[in-house]
Design a protein around this motif. Structure first.
Motif, PDB file in Angstrom:
ATOM      1  N   THR A 185       0.883  -1.194   0.067  1.00 39.75           N
ATOM      2  CA  THR A 185       0.027   0.055  -0.064  1.00 39.75           C
ATOM      3  C   THR A 185       0.789   1.238   0.002  1.00 39.75           C
ATOM      4  O   THR A 185       2.020   1.259   0.363  1.00 39.75           O
ATOM      5  CB  THR A 185      -1.037  -0.082   1.170  1.00 39.75           C
ATOM      6  N   SER A 186       0.475   2.366  -0.462  1.00 39.05           N
ATOM      7  CA  SER A 186       1.123   3.590  -0.640  1.00 39.05           C
ATOM      8  C   SER A 186       0.374   4.900   0.535  1.00 39.05           C
ATOM      9  O   SER A 186       1.303   5.586   0.338  1.00 39.05           O
ATOM     10  CB  SER A 186       1.410   4.073  -1.903  1.00 39.05           C
ATOM     11  N   ARG A 187      -0.814   4.778   0.889  1.00 37.69           N
ATOM     12  CA  ARG A 187      -1.525   5.568   1.489  1.00 37.69           C
ATOM     13  C   ARG A 187      -2.123   5.121   2.768  1.00 37.69           C
ATOM     14  O   ARG A 187      -2.291   3.889   2.860  1.00 37.69           O
ATOM     15  CB  ARG A 187      -2.431   6.328   0.435  1.00 37.69           C
ATOM     16  N   GLN A 188      -2.219   5.934   3.614  1.00 33.36           N
ATOM     17  CA  GLN A 188      -2.960   5.314   4.701  1.00 33.36           C
ATOM     18  C   GLN A 188      -4.286   5.044   4.788  1.00 33.36           C
ATOM     19  O   GLN A 188      -4.835   3.996   5.247  1.00 33.36           O
ATOM     20  CB  GLN A 188      -3.030   6.371   5.806  1.00 33.36           C
ATOM     21  N   SER A 189      -4.963   5.486   3.670  1.00 32.98           N
ATOM     22  CA  SER A 189      -6.507   5.173   3.380  1.00 32.98           C
ATOM     23  C   SER A 189      -6.509   3.804   2.895  1.00 32.98           C
ATOM     24  O   SER A 189      -7.544   2.896   3.099  1.00 32.98           O
ATOM     25  CB  SER A 189      -6.798   6.212   2.424  1.00 32.98           C
ATOM     26  N   GLU A 190      -5.525   3.458   1.979  1.00 31.87           N
ATOM     27  CA  GLU A 190      -5.388   1.838   1.241  1.00 31.87           C
ATOM     28  C   GLU A 190      -5.269   1.115   2.440  1.00 31.87           C
ATOM     29  O   GLU A 190      -5.865  -0.046   2.519  1.00 31.87           O
ATOM     30  CB  GLU A 190      -4.457   1.994   0.304  1.00 31.87           C
ATOM     31  N   LEU A 191      -4.517   1.364   3.285  1.00 31.24           N
ATOM     32  CA  LEU A 191      -4.072   0.525   4.586  1.00 31.24           C
ATOM     33  C   LEU A 191      -5.327   0.514   5.289  1.00 31.24           C
ATOM     34  O   LEU A 191      -5.516  -0.718   5.919  1.00 31.24           O
ATOM     35  CB  LEU A 191      -2.894   1.158   5.255  1.00 31.24           C
ATOM     36  N   MET A 192      -5.995   1.430   5.814  1.00 27.78           N
ATOM     37  CA  MET A 192      -7.280   1.364   6.489  1.00 27.78           C
ATOM     38  C   MET A 192      -8.339   0.262   5.881  1.00 27.78           C
ATOM     39  O   MET A 192      -8.996  -0.471   6.461  1.00 27.78           O
ATOM     40  CB  MET A 192      -7.845   2.543   6.720  1.00 27.78           C
TER      41      MET A 192
END
Length: 383
Positions: free
Chosen positions: A369-376
């Motif tokens: 993942t590259s962004r926190q939103s994707e990780l969430m």
């Protein structure tokens, strides 16, 4: 005689001004022509046309003619917001026409910065006449003419007659522009929501007014959890998060940069992540016809429920086997899943902010993942 304004001369000025307003309304000429024609008809004066939002202190449009460019720039950058006549014009909720020497003389503001540093240096053009048309949500369109006090005895009456004559033309123009702007704003809003079906998505303006929402957002509002709509305005359920939300909306709607693009918070119902993005308006289909009433800045808001209040006990252990996450990385993910920021997670875990950011980067690498939103989203699905 240059200072003789009989019925015929007033009629010619009014006709020329009305024609310029009608041409600008349909994009056939520039709105700059309107104050220019008015100023040219009264030698020694300067003309102005502006769209000011008094409650938001926002200058949406400005055209000052027959004025030194330095004074124009100073007005746009500073003096428009401290203009003492704003209080007078802001008190009217209907179309108003008046001469300053009769209703609100500039001498009333003789001790102000506006009067001494901006108005007086312009050939002492302290006398004025003005026409105000009420817009939407404290918006006001003003057509103004300023001139030296020595000319007030002649110019006041003639200029008032001209403004009264062209009032209908300007009112019709503003009404048409409002309708066109509403169509443009609706098109921008619909386009922003059309592909956002996987999470709650809605569009608001800088003053929190809800413009449109997808079905998931409407369900969210109905539940009263996370985000609520009261009197047409959106509010986050957490007071601190809501204050950050309001500040970010204000800056994004004005086209200003902000460090806040994502807000996490917790409530009794669970944890939430709110993402914000300004919607583009520069290439809107209204073209030049909307230059005086430009589409208002709007913000797309995405809301993701990160889990229940018990998310700290979420079962993320399978991620250790799938992505090779360490126990400390799993614990860190659980803090993020609660809606905590990186700084808050670092404080809760007793680590430095630098360590927390390094840990997050390593988690990004392992989970692709590259962004926190994707990780969430990954964490929510895993739990």
């Amino acid at each position: 005689m240059p200072d003789v304004y009989d019925e015929d001369r007033v009629s010619v000025i009014s006709q020329n001004l009305a024609a310029a307003i009608d041409a600008a309304t349909f994009g056939e000429s520039s709105w700059d022509q309107v104050p220019a024609i008015l100023s040219d008809a009264f030698p020694g004066s300067w003309g102005g046309l502006a769209n000011m939002n008094f409650s938001e202190s926002r200058l949406n449009f400005l055209s000052l003619q027959n004025m030194d460019p330095a004074f124009v720039a100073a007005y746009a950058e500073h003096f428009a917001y401290i203009n003492p006549w704003n209080t007078y014009w802001g008190s009217f909720k209907r179309t108003t026409i008046g001469a300053s020497e009769e209703v609100c003389p500039a001498q009333n503001f003789a001790k102000t910065e506006f009067y001494n540093d901006w108005l007086l240096p312009q050939d002492r053009a302290v006398a004025a006449v003005g026409l105000k048309i009420v817009g939407e949500r404290d918006e006001a369109v003003n057509l103004l003419l300023h001139y030296p006090l020595s000319k007030s005895g002649v110019y006041d009456r003639a200029a008032l007659e001209v403004l009264t004559s062209i009032r209908g033309n300007l009112e019709r123009s503003i009404n048409l522009a409002r309708l066109l702007r509403a169509d443009v704003e609706n098109a921008i809003t619909k386009t922003a929501l059309v592909e956002r079906s996987r999470c709650a998505a809605f569009v608001v303006d800088g003053d929190r007014h809800l413009r449109d929402a997808n079905p998931l957002a409407e369900q969210l509002f109905a539940s009263g959890e996370g985000v609520a709509v009261r009197r047409g305005r959106c509010r986050l359920a957490d007071a601190n998060a809501d204050a950050r939300f309001a500040a970010a909306l204000d800056r994004l709607s004005r086209g200003k940069p902000t460090s806040v693009s994502r807000i996490g918070f917790r409530t009794a119902a669970g944890a939430w992540q709110v993402s914000l993005a300004a919607l583009p308006t520069a290439q809107s289909p209204g073209g030049g016809r909307l230059v005086m009433l430009p589409p208002r800045g709007m913000v797309l808001v995405l809301v993701v429920a990160l889990g229940s209040g018990g998310s700290s006990r979420a079962n993320l252990e399978p991620l250790a086997h799938v992505f090779g996450l360490t126990e400390s990385e799993i614990v860190f993910c659980k803090r993020l899943l609660l809606g905590e920021s990186i700084i808050e997670a670092a404080e809760q875990l007793g680590i430095t902010q630098g360590t927390a950011r390094t840990r997050l980067k390593m988690i990004f690498q392992k989970t692709s993942t590259s962004r926190q939103s994707e990780l969430m989203l990954l964490l929510v699905n895993a739990s």
